[in-house]
Write a protein that holds these residues in place. Structure first.
Motif, PDB file in Angstrom:
ATOM      1  N   GLU A  45       4.870 -15.767  11.729  1.00  9.07           N
ATOM      2  CA  GLU A  45       4.150 -15.912  12.992  1.00  9.07           C
ATOM      3  C   GLU A  45       3.325 -14.669  13.350  1.00  9.07           C
ATOM      4  O   GLU A  45       2.232 -14.783  13.891  1.00  9.07           O
ATOM      5  CB  GLU A  45       5.135 -16.221  14.111  1.00  9.07           C
ATOM      6  N   LYS A  46       3.888 -13.496  13.059  1.00  6.06           N
ATOM      7  CA  LYS A  46       3.206 -12.245  13.399  1.00  6.06           C
ATOM      8  C   LYS A  46       3.365 -11.250  12.244  1.00  6.06           C
ATOM      9  O   LYS A  46       4.020 -10.209  12.379  1.00  6.06           O
ATOM     10  CB  LYS A  46       3.785 -11.664  14.698  1.00  6.06           C
ATOM     11  N   PRO A  47       2.752 -11.561  11.093  1.00  2.03           N
ATOM     12  CA  PRO A  47       2.986 -10.748   9.896  1.00  2.03           C
ATOM     13  C   PRO A  47       2.548  -9.296  10.024  1.00  2.03           C
ATOM     14  O   PRO A  47       3.236  -8.393   9.529  1.00  2.03           O
ATOM     15  CB  PRO A  47       2.206 -11.481   8.795  1.00  2.03           C
ATOM     16  N   ARG A  48       1.412  -9.044  10.686  1.00  2.56           N
ATOM     17  CA  ARG A  48       0.931  -7.664  10.800  1.00  2.56           C
ATOM     18  C   ARG A  48       1.851  -6.843  11.694  1.00  2.56           C
ATOM     19  O   ARG A  48       2.202  -5.704  11.366  1.00  2.56           O
ATOM     20  CB  ARG A  48      -0.506  -7.644  11.345  1.00  2.56           C
ATOM     21  N   GLN A  49       2.235  -7.426  12.815  1.00  3.90           N
ATOM     22  CA  GLN A  49       3.142  -6.713  13.714  1.00  3.90           C
ATOM     23  C   GLN A  49       4.497  -6.486  13.044  1.00  3.90           C
ATOM     24  O   GLN A  49       5.101  -5.424  13.175  1.00  3.90           O
ATOM     25  CB  GLN A  49       3.316  -7.511  15.012  1.00  3.90           C
ATOM     26  N   PHE A  50       4.944  -7.491  12.305  1.00  2.37           N
ATOM     27  CA  PHE A  50       6.208  -7.407  11.578  1.00  2.37           C
ATOM     28  C   PHE A  50       6.166  -6.258  10.563  1.00  2.37           C
ATOM     29  O   PHE A  50       7.043  -5.391  10.542  1.00  2.37           O
ATOM     30  CB  PHE A  50       6.467  -8.738  10.867  1.00  2.37           C
ATOM     31  N   ALA A  51       5.128  -6.246   9.717  1.00  4.08           N
ATOM     32  CA  ALA A  51       5.022  -5.217   8.676  1.00  4.08           C
ATOM     33  C   ALA A  51       4.842  -3.831   9.281  1.00  4.08           C
ATOM     34  O   ALA A  51       5.410  -2.848   8.785  1.00  4.08           O
ATOM     35  CB  ALA A  51       3.865  -5.542   7.738  1.00  4.08           C
ATOM     36  N   THR A  52       4.070  -3.738  10.350  1.00  5.22           N
ATOM     37  CA  THR A  52       3.862  -2.454  11.018  1.00  5.22           C
ATOM     38  C   THR A  52       5.164  -1.919  11.589  1.00  5.22           C
ATOM     39  O   THR A  52       5.461  -0.717  11.510  1.00  5.22           O
ATOM     40  CB  THR A  52       2.811  -2.595  12.137  1.00  5.22           C
ATOM     41  N   MET A  53       5.978  -2.814  12.149  1.00 12.05           N
ATOM     42  CA  MET A  53       7.264  -2.395  12.702  1.00 12.05           C
ATOM     43  C   MET A  53       8.209  -1.923  11.612  1.00 12.05           C
ATOM     44  O   MET A  53       8.963  -0.978  11.792  1.00 12.05           O
ATOM     45  CB  MET A  53       7.874  -3.552  13.495  1.00 12.05           C
ATOM     46  N   ILE A  54       8.157  -2.601  10.457  1.00 13.25           N
ATOM     47  CA  ILE A  54       8.975  -2.187   9.311  1.00 13.25           C
ATOM     48  C   ILE A  54       8.572  -0.778   8.856  1.00 13.25           C
ATOM     49  O   ILE A  54       9.427   0.100   8.669  1.00 13.25           O
ATOM     50  CB  ILE A  54       8.806  -3.169   8.136  1.00 13.25           C
ATOM     51  N   LYS A  55       7.277  -0.545   8.723  1.00 13.26           N
ATOM     52  CA  LYS A  55       6.801   0.768   8.285  1.00 13.26           C
ATOM     53  C   LYS A  55       7.146   1.843   9.311  1.00 13.26           C
ATOM     54  O   LYS A  55       7.520   2.971   8.942  1.00 13.26           O
ATOM     55  CB  LYS A  55       5.298   0.724   8.034  1.00 13.26           C
ATOM     56  N   SER A  56       7.042   1.503  10.570  1.00  8.24           N
ATOM     57  CA  SER A  56       7.372   2.468  11.625  1.00  8.24           C
ATOM     58  C   SER A  56       8.848   2.823  11.590  1.00  8.24           C
ATOM     59  O   SER A  56       9.227   3.998  11.707  1.00  8.24           O
ATOM     60  CB  SER A  56       7.001   1.877  12.983  1.00  8.24           C
ATOM     61  N   TYR A  57       9.689   1.825  11.390  1.00  7.11           N
ATOM     62  CA  TYR A  57      11.127   2.081  11.308  1.00  7.11           C
ATOM     63  C   TYR A  57      11.464   2.975  10.115  1.00  7.11           C
ATOM     64  O   TYR A  57      12.276   3.899  10.224  1.00  7.11           O
ATOM     65  CB  TYR A  57      11.896   0.775  11.206  1.00  7.11           C
ATOM     66  N   LEU A  58      10.826   2.695   8.984  1.00  2.27           N
ATOM     67  CA  LEU A  58      11.095   3.467   7.769  1.00  2.27           C
ATOM     68  C   LEU A  58      10.368   4.815   7.773  1.00  2.27           C
ATOM     69  O   LEU A  58      10.584   5.635   6.887  1.00  2.27           O
ATOM     70  CB  LEU A  58      10.687   2.656   6.536  1.00  2.27           C
ATOM     71  N   LYS A  59       9.498   5.014   8.773  1.00  2.00           N
ATOM     72  CA  LYS A  59       8.767   6.268   8.959  1.00  2.00           C
ATOM     73  C   LYS A  59       7.904   6.637   7.767  1.00  2.00           C
ATOM     74  O   LYS A  59       7.802   7.801   7.370  1.00  2.00           O
ATOM     75  CB  LYS A  59       9.741   7.410   9.291  1.00  2.00           C
ATOM     76  N   VAL A  60       7.314   5.614   7.167  1.00  2.00           N
ATOM     77  CA  VAL A  60       6.399   5.844   6.039  1.00  2.00           C
ATOM     78  C   VAL A  60       5.124   5.057   6.285  1.00  2.00           C
ATOM     79  O   VAL A  60       5.190   3.896   6.658  1.00  2.00           O
ATOM     80  CB  VAL A  60       7.035   5.377   4.701  1.00  2.00           C
TER      81      VAL A  60
ATOM     82  N   ALA B 286       0.835  -1.209   0.000  1.00  2.00           N
ATOM     83  CA  ALA B 286       0.000   0.000   0.000  1.00  2.00           C
ATOM     84  C   ALA B 286       0.864   1.252   0.000  1.00  2.00           C
ATOM     85  O   ALA B 286       0.411   2.324  -0.420  1.00  2.00           O
ATOM     86  CB  ALA B 286      -0.909  -0.001   1.222  1.00  2.00           C
ATOM     87  N   THR B 287       2.099   1.108   0.452  1.00  2.00           N
ATOM     88  CA  THR B 287       3.003   2.260   0.589  1.00  2.00           C
ATOM     89  C   THR B 287       4.231   2.154  -0.298  1.00  2.00           C
ATOM     90  O   THR B 287       4.780   3.175  -0.724  1.00  2.00           O
ATOM     91  CB  THR B 287       3.481   2.373   2.058  1.00  2.00           C
ATOM     92  N   TYR B 288       4.660   0.936  -0.574  1.00  2.00           N
ATOM     93  CA  TYR B 288       5.912   0.696  -1.300  1.00  2.00           C
ATOM     94  C   TYR B 288       5.686  -0.141  -2.543  1.00  2.00           C
ATOM     95  O   TYR B 288       4.678  -0.852  -2.646  1.00  2.00           O
ATOM     96  CB  TYR B 288       6.910  -0.062  -0.410  1.00  2.00           C
ATOM     97  N   GLN B 289       6.647  -0.080  -3.468  1.00  2.00           N
ATOM     98  CA  GLN B 289       6.751  -1.132  -4.468  1.00  2.00           C
ATOM     99  C   GLN B 289       7.501  -2.280  -3.783  1.00  2.00           C
ATOM    100  O   GLN B 289       8.610  -2.101  -3.298  1.00  2.00           O
ATOM    101  CB  GLN B 289       7.533  -0.697  -5.708  1.00  2.00           C
ATOM    102  N   VAL B 290       6.875  -3.438  -3.724  1.00  2.00           N
ATOM    103  CA  VAL B 290       7.480  -4.599  -3.069  1.00  2.00           C
ATOM    104  C   VAL B 290       7.934  -5.588  -4.147  1.00  2.00           C
ATOM    105  O   VAL B 290       7.135  -6.047  -4.959  1.00  2.00           O
ATOM    106  CB  VAL B 290       6.500  -5.278  -2.103  1.00  2.00           C
ATOM    107  N   VAL B 291       9.218  -5.892  -4.148  1.00  2.00           N
ATOM    108  CA  VAL B 291       9.793  -6.851  -5.099  1.00  2.00           C
ATOM    109  C   VAL B 291      10.202  -8.092  -4.315  1.00  2.00           C
ATOM    110  O   VAL B 291      10.910  -7.999  -3.311  1.00  2.00           O
ATOM    111  CB  VAL B 291      11.016  -6.258  -5.821  1.00  2.00           C
ATOM    112  N   VAL B 292       9.710  -9.237  -4.751  1.00  2.00           N
ATOM    113  CA  VAL B 292      10.063 -10.506  -4.106  1.00  2.00           C
ATOM    114  C   VAL B 292      10.641 -11.442  -5.167  1.00  2.00           C
ATOM    115  O   VAL B 292      10.185 -11.463  -6.308  1.00  2.00           O
ATOM    116  CB  VAL B 292       8.855 -11.161  -3.407  1.00  2.00           C
TER     117      VAL B 292
END
Length: 273
Positions: free
Chosen positions: A258-273, A48-54
């Motif tokens: 195990e905790k995908p939402r918390q994981f992704a939220t922490m990533i976004k918080s760290y990147l401040k976006v 929703a915020t980034y281009q994600v490449v996997v």
């Protein structure tokens, strides 16, 4: 979502792109026995915020699994990533790697530091410090590779899912555990065996001495129940000039599973976006 097979340095490589191509890019690198599908829940939130490449790393998922173990070496996989990003015209992505994928992400960043915006490592390490440790691990990985080839994927997965590293996954729902097992069962025998031989922790060089030269932002994520990698991350903190380390409570090695939402939220918080 755009999915394609691209020939990268002679290897058919599976890659997906999600989200807006004009947004900052996050490159996600899976762990051993994983694939792009391991990131599904995280992609839903981050795209929703980034281009994600996997990408499926060599020998995994839908990417080709060559018979030469040397093609799986760290330096080869670093150059594969370099060419892939050039072909996709992706400049200075945020690189996030889990476990084995984290070691590749760290190796890539140490090799091309000016081409990475920030480095995010989930439950990963810079490798083993001494020749003796690497030799012992390399011998253990070689035996495990032979076991995979001798017994086949199903027997290996039965063994692998029960090692202590993944005990916390027993708390996942039946649906989640089935998804993880299905992903592991989809792998190729030669791909997993050669990954252990070519880029197992005993086969790669140590990146401990490189940490002090990585000046870009580094975010270390560990699960509280994964004590081995919490300890490794704390040691890495002492060497990285620009580092933040967070431990997610009641999570094990594969936090993003195990905790995908918390994981992704922490990533976004760290990147401040």
């Amino acid at each position: 979502m755009k999915a394609e097979l691209r020939e990268i340095r002679g290897i058919k490589t599976y890659v997906e792109r999600h989200g807006d191509g004009q947004s900052p890019t996050i490159l996600l690198l899976h762990g051993f026995t994983g694939s792009t599908s391991t990131w599904q829940e995280v992609i839903k939130i981050l795209s929703a915020t980034y281009q994600v490449v996997v990408v499926d790393l060599i020998g995994h998922g839908r990417t080709e699994a060559p018979i030469d173990p040397a093609r799986y070496r760290m330096d080869e996989q670093i150059e594969d990533l370099h060419q892939l990003l050039e072909e996709l015209q992706i400049v200075r992505p945020i690189v996030l790697g889990y476990s084995m994928g984290g070691r590749v992400a760290l190796g890539y960043t140490a090799t091309y530091p000016d081409q990475v915006a920030s480095l995010l490592l989930e439950s990963s390490s810079p490798g083993l410090r001494t020749d003796e440790e690497r030799q012992a691990r390399s011998e253990a990985d070689a035996k495990l590779a032979e076991r995979i080839e001798r017994e086949g994927i199903k027997e290996f997965v039965n063994f692998w899912q029960d090692i202590p590293l993944f005990h916390s996954q027993k708390k996942l729902s039946d649906e989640q555990r089935l998804a993880v097992r299905t992903e592991r069962l989809s792998q190729q025998t030669i791909g997993l065996a050669n990954s252990l031989r070519g880029i197992g922790t005993g086969s790669q060089r140590s990146y401990w001495d490189d940490l002090k030269r990585i000046e870009l932002p580094v975010f270390l994520l560990t699960g509280s129940e994964d004590t081995k990698f919490v300890t490794i991350a704390r040691e890495m903190e002492k060497h990285l000039p620009n580092v933040q380390h967070e431990t997610i409570k009641d999570a094990g090695h594969a936090i993003h599973v195990e905790k995908p939402r918390q994981f992704a939220t922490m990533i976004k918080s760290y990147l401040k976006v």
